[in-house]
Design a protein around this motif. Structure first.
Motif, PDB file in Angstrom:
ATOM      1  N   LYS A  21       5.361  -6.152  -6.646  1.00 21.80           N
ATOM      2  CA  LYS A  21       6.528  -7.041  -6.584  1.00 21.80           C
ATOM      3  C   LYS A  21       7.795  -6.266  -6.268  1.00 21.80           C
ATOM      4  CE  LYS A  21       8.855 -10.736  -9.002  1.00 21.80           C
ATOM      5  NZ  LYS A  21       8.827 -11.670 -10.113  1.00 21.80           N
ATOM      6  N   LYS A  22       8.009  -5.136  -6.946  1.00 21.89           N
ATOM      7  CA  LYS A  22       9.202  -4.308  -6.702  1.00 21.89           C
ATOM      8  C   LYS A  22       9.269  -3.820  -5.265  1.00 21.89           C
ATOM      9  CE  LYS A  22      10.330  -2.169 -11.148  1.00 21.89           C
ATOM     10  NZ  LYS A  22      10.377  -0.873 -11.855  1.00 21.89           N
ATOM     11  N   ALA A  23       8.120  -3.518  -4.687  1.00 22.68           N
ATOM     12  CA  ALA A  23       8.066  -3.009  -3.307  1.00 22.68           C
ATOM     13  C   ALA A  23       8.207  -4.130  -2.282  1.00 22.68           C
ATOM     14  CB  ALA A  23       6.763  -2.244  -3.077  1.00 22.68           C
ATOM     15  N   GLY A  24       8.165  -5.375  -2.729  1.00 24.88           N
ATOM     16  CA  GLY A  24       8.281  -6.495  -1.813  1.00 24.88           C
ATOM     17  C   GLY A  24       6.973  -6.918  -1.186  1.00 24.88           C
ATOM     18  N   VAL A  25       5.865  -6.421  -1.722  1.00 24.51           N
ATOM     19  CA  VAL A  25       4.545  -6.815  -1.223  1.00 24.51           C
ATOM     20  C   VAL A  25       4.173  -8.118  -1.936  1.00 24.51           C
ATOM     21  CG1 VAL A  25       2.114  -6.166  -0.999  1.00 24.51           C
ATOM     22  CG2 VAL A  25       3.902  -4.413  -0.836  1.00 24.51           C
ATOM     23  N   GLU A  26       4.318  -9.224  -1.224  1.00 21.46           N
ATOM     24  CA  GLU A  26       4.199 -10.535  -1.855  1.00 21.46           C
ATOM     25  C   GLU A  26       2.782 -11.082  -1.911  1.00 21.46           C
ATOM     26  OE1 GLU A  26       6.981 -12.882   0.296  1.00 21.46           O
ATOM     27  OE2 GLU A  26       8.691 -11.718  -0.414  1.00 21.46           O
ATOM     28  N   SER A  27       1.926 -10.671  -1.000  1.00 20.17           N
ATOM     29  CA  SER A  27       0.555 -11.180  -1.036  1.00 20.17           C
ATOM     30  C   SER A  27      -0.428 -10.018  -0.983  1.00 20.17           C
ATOM     31  CB  SER A  27       0.305 -12.161   0.109  1.00 20.17           C
ATOM     32  OG  SER A  27       0.521 -11.537   1.342  1.00 20.17           O
ATOM     33  N   GLU A  68       7.560  -0.381   5.916  1.00 20.82           N
ATOM     34  CA  GLU A  68       8.642  -0.138   4.956  1.00 20.82           C
ATOM     35  C   GLU A  68       8.213  -0.493   3.532  1.00 20.82           C
ATOM     36  OE1 GLU A  68       9.047  -2.304   7.655  1.00 20.82           O
ATOM     37  OE2 GLU A  68       9.789  -0.710   8.949  1.00 20.82           O
ATOM     38  N   LYS A  69       7.492  -1.593   3.385  1.00 18.83           N
ATOM     39  CA  LYS A  69       7.021  -2.006   2.062  1.00 18.83           C
ATOM     40  C   LYS A  69       5.945  -1.049   1.556  1.00 18.83           C
ATOM     41  CE  LYS A  69       8.206  -6.840   2.706  1.00 18.83           C
ATOM     42  NZ  LYS A  69       7.712  -8.222   2.786  1.00 18.83           N
ATOM     43  N   ALA A  70       5.093  -0.580   2.455  1.00 15.24           N
ATOM     44  CA  ALA A  70       4.063   0.386   2.075  1.00 15.24           C
ATOM     45  C   ALA A  70       4.712   1.687   1.595  1.00 15.24           C
ATOM     46  CB  ALA A  70       3.130   0.660   3.249  1.00 15.24           C
ATOM     47  N   THR A  71       5.735   2.126   2.314  1.00 14.94           N
ATOM     48  CA  THR A  71       6.443   3.349   1.930  1.00 14.94           C
ATOM     49  C   THR A  71       7.063   3.207   0.546  1.00 14.94           C
ATOM     50  OG1 THR A  71       6.881   3.906   4.230  1.00 14.94           O
ATOM     51  CG2 THR A  71       8.318   4.926   2.584  1.00 14.94           C
ATOM     52  N   GLU A  72       7.681   2.060   0.288  1.00 21.28           N
ATOM     53  CA  GLU A  72       8.302   1.820  -1.021  1.00 21.28           C
ATOM     54  C   GLU A  72       7.247   1.741  -2.121  1.00 21.28           C
ATOM     55  OE1 GLU A  72      11.287   1.050  -3.950  1.00 21.28           O
ATOM     56  OE2 GLU A  72      11.170   2.163  -2.076  1.00 21.28           O
ATOM     57  N   LEU A  73       6.123   1.105  -1.844  1.00 24.73           N
ATOM     58  CA  LEU A  73       5.060   1.029  -2.843  1.00 24.73           C
ATOM     59  C   LEU A  73       4.558   2.419  -3.211  1.00 24.73           C
ATOM     60  CD1 LEU A  73       3.157  -0.695  -4.583  1.00 24.73           C
ATOM     61  CD2 LEU A  73       1.578  -0.736  -2.629  1.00 24.73           C
ATOM     62  N   PHE A  74       4.361   3.275  -2.223  1.00 25.03           N
ATOM     63  CA  PHE A  74       3.901   4.634  -2.501  1.00 25.03           C
ATOM     64  C   PHE A  74       4.933   5.410  -3.314  1.00 25.03           C
ATOM     65  CE2 PHE A  74       0.425   3.738   0.130  1.00 25.03           C
ATOM     66  CZ  PHE A  74      -0.499   4.757   0.019  1.00 25.03           C
ATOM     67  N   ARG A  75       6.210   5.209  -3.026  1.00 30.77           N
ATOM     68  CA  ARG A  75       7.258   5.869  -3.803  1.00 30.77           C
ATOM     69  C   ARG A  75       7.201   5.420  -5.262  1.00 30.77           C
ATOM     70  NH1 ARG A  75      11.857   5.248  -6.130  1.00 30.77           N
ATOM     71  NH2 ARG A  75      12.050   3.034  -5.663  1.00 30.77           N
TER      72      ARG A  75
END
Length: 101
Positions: A21-27, A68-75
């Protein structure tokens, strides 16, 4: 577009939801799995049924998402693992997608 695969022990399932959710990965999709590690033989002989080698309750999640969302999720996963004192960190892989329909 990227495909993200995340695995974790059952105890961190709700944390993974929060990180997505924080990374913006909605589904995303998920499944219950058994996780295994190489264990010392002593662990096998201490169970009631020593011939059975049970796995740990775990989860696997996957999502197709923007880079971009994948990068944020990994961070966020890296930060979570750094701040947690665990021998079972959240694991993730990123796979590039060449085509979609």
């Amino acid at each position: 577009m990227k495909m993200i695969i995340v695995t974790t022990v059952e105890e961190y399932k709700s944390e993974v939801f929060k990180l997505f959710k924080k990374a913006g990965v909605e589904s995303f999709s998920g499944s219950d799995i058994d996780g295994y590690k190489s264990a010392a033989p002593l662990m096998y002989t201490s169970s009631w049924f020593p011939s059975e080698k049970g796995g740990a309750a775990s989860n696997m999640f996957f999502s197709f998402t923007e880079e971009e969302k994948a990068t944020e999720l990994f961070r966020l996963i890296k930060q979570f693992n750094t701040e947690s004192e665990t021998t079972n960190p959240i694991r993730a892989v990123e796979i590039p997608i060449e085509r979609t329909v």
